[in-house]
Design a protein around this motif. Sequence first.
Motif, short mmCIF file in Angstrom:
data_model
loop_
_atom_site.label_atom_id
_atom_site.label_comp_id
_atom_site.label_asym_id
_atom_site.label_seq_id
_atom_site.Cartn_x
_atom_site.Cartn_y
_atom_site.Cartn_z
N ARG A 52 0.81 -1.20 0.00
CA ARG A 52 0.00 0.00 0.00
C ARG A 52 0.85 1.26 0.00
O ARG A 52 2.01 1.25 0.41
N ARG A 53 0.26 2.36 -0.41
CA ARG A 53 1.02 3.60 -0.55
C ARG A 53 1.35 4.26 0.78
O ARG A 53 2.39 4.90 0.90
N SER A 54 0.48 4.13 1.76
CA SER A 54 0.65 4.87 3.00
C SER A 54 0.89 3.98 4.21
O SER A 54 1.82 4.23 4.99
N THR A 55 0.07 2.98 4.41
CA THR A 55 0.21 2.10 5.57
C THR A 55 1.41 1.17 5.46
O THR A 55 1.93 0.72 6.48
N GLY A 56 1.83 0.87 4.24
CA GLY A 56 2.91 -0.07 4.04
C GLY A 56 2.50 -1.52 4.18
O GLY A 56 3.37 -2.40 4.15
N ARG A 57 1.21 -1.77 4.34
CA ARG A 57 0.75 -3.15 4.45
C ARG A 57 1.06 -3.91 3.16
O ARG A 57 0.84 -3.41 2.06
N SER A 58 1.55 -5.13 3.32
CA SER A 58 1.98 -5.94 2.19
C SER A 58 1.09 -7.15 2.00
O SER A 58 0.49 -7.66 2.96
N TYR A 59 1.03 -7.62 0.77
CA TYR A 59 0.22 -8.77 0.41
C TYR A 59 1.06 -9.67 -0.49
O TYR A 59 1.83 -9.19 -1.32
N TYR A 60 0.88 -10.99 -0.36
CA TYR A 60 1.70 -11.93 -1.10
C TYR A 60 0.87 -13.08 -1.64
O TYR A 60 -0.10 -13.52 -1.00
N ALA A 61 1.27 -13.57 -2.79
CA ALA A 61 0.72 -14.81 -3.29
C ALA A 61 1.19 -15.95 -2.39
O ALA A 61 2.29 -15.92 -1.84
N ASP A 62 0.35 -16.97 -2.23
CA ASP A 62 0.71 -18.09 -1.38
C ASP A 62 2.00 -18.76 -1.84
O ASP A 62 2.76 -19.27 -1.01
N SER A 63 2.26 -18.75 -3.13
CA SER A 63 3.43 -19.42 -3.67
C SER A 63 4.75 -18.78 -3.26
O SER A 63 5.80 -19.43 -3.35
N VAL A 64 4.72 -17.52 -2.84
CA VAL A 64 5.96 -16.82 -2.48
C VAL A 64 5.98 -16.37 -1.02
O VAL A 64 7.02 -15.88 -0.55
N LYS A 65 4.90 -16.53 -0.31
CA LYS A 65 4.81 -16.08 1.08
C LYS A 65 5.88 -16.76 1.92
O LYS A 65 6.05 -17.98 1.87
N GLY A 66 6.60 -15.97 2.69
CA GLY A 66 7.68 -16.48 3.50
C GLY A 66 9.03 -16.47 2.82
O GLY A 66 10.06 -16.63 3.48
N ARG A 67 9.06 -16.31 1.50
CA ARG A 67 10.30 -16.26 0.73
C ARG A 67 10.58 -14.89 0.13
O ARG A 67 11.73 -14.47 0.05
N PHE A 68 9.54 -14.19 -0.30
CA PHE A 68 9.68 -12.89 -0.95
C PHE A 68 9.23 -11.78 0.00
O PHE A 68 8.32 -11.97 0.81
N THR A 69 9.85 -10.61 -0.14
CA THR A 69 9.47 -9.44 0.63
C THR A 69 9.40 -8.22 -0.28
O THR A 69 10.37 -7.92 -0.98
N ILE A 70 8.26 -7.54 -0.27
CA ILE A 70 8.11 -6.32 -1.03
C ILE A 70 8.32 -5.13 -0.10
O ILE A 70 7.92 -5.16 1.07
N SER A 71 8.97 -4.09 -0.60
CA SER A 71 9.20 -2.89 0.18
C SER A 71 9.25 -1.69 -0.75
O SER A 71 9.29 -1.85 -1.97
N ARG A 72 9.27 -0.50 -0.17
CA ARG A 72 9.37 0.70 -0.98
C ARG A 72 10.08 1.79 -0.20
O ARG A 72 10.01 1.85 1.03
N ASP A 73 10.76 2.65 -0.93
CA ASP A 73 11.41 3.82 -0.37
C ASP A 73 10.88 5.02 -1.14
O ASP A 73 11.34 5.32 -2.24
N ASN A 74 9.88 5.68 -0.57
CA ASN A 74 9.23 6.78 -1.28
C ASN A 74 10.13 8.00 -1.44
O ASN A 74 9.89 8.83 -2.32
N THR A 75 11.16 8.13 -0.61
CA THR A 75 12.10 9.23 -0.77
C THR A 75 12.95 9.07 -2.02
O THR A 75 13.50 10.04 -2.54
N ARG A 76 13.07 7.85 -2.51
CA ARG A 76 13.82 7.56 -3.73
C ARG A 76 12.92 7.11 -4.88
O ARG A 76 13.44 6.75 -5.95
N ASP A 77 11.61 7.13 -4.67
CA ASP A 77 10.65 6.69 -5.69
C ASP A 77 11.01 5.29 -6.21
O ASP A 77 11.01 5.04 -7.42
N THR A 78 11.30 4.40 -5.29
CA THR A 78 11.77 3.07 -5.65
C THR A 78 11.03 2.00 -4.86
O THR A 78 10.78 2.17 -3.67
N ALA A 79 10.71 0.91 -5.53
CA ALA A 79 10.15 -0.27 -4.88
C ALA A 79 11.10 -1.44 -5.09
O ALA A 79 11.90 -1.46 -6.04
N PHE A 80 11.02 -2.41 -4.20
CA PHE A 80 11.92 -3.55 -4.23
C PHE A 80 11.14 -4.84 -4.06
O PHE A 80 10.08 -4.88 -3.46
#
Length: 126
Positions: A52-80
């Motif tokens: 999400r844009r503000s809360t930072g809450r993340s959501y994952y497909a079951d196939s990647v849950k526990g292995r993948f992590t999504i994040s973002r750095d809004n000061t750099r306009d970058t997601a990972f």
Amino acid sequence: QVQLVESGGGLVQAGDSLTLSCVASGGSFSTYSVGWFRQSPGKVREFVAAIRRSTGRSYYADSVKGRFTISRDNTRDTAFLQMNDLKPEDTAVYYCTAGFRMREGQLGYADDYDFWGQGTQVTVSS
């Protein structure tokens, strides 16, 4: 208008880790939810993760849950997308996407997003 550019894909062995980056330009990145999708030849585009844009809450497909992590750095306009313990079935072109005014129930659907990057290839050998 928002432009998204992914990078960080490559060829790795099963069990390895890889981090994808998505740099945004041309808009207010912090106002958009961000998603990662992947697509293999002959298959539909598959949801991987979203944040999400503000809360930072993340959501994952079951196939990647526990292995993948999504994040973002809004000061750099970058997601990972940090990908650990990669498996051959993770092989795909990975796309970064941004969506404006996304409802929670829309985050897993590619057609509901507004802007897309060009994709970056991830290949995992067994």
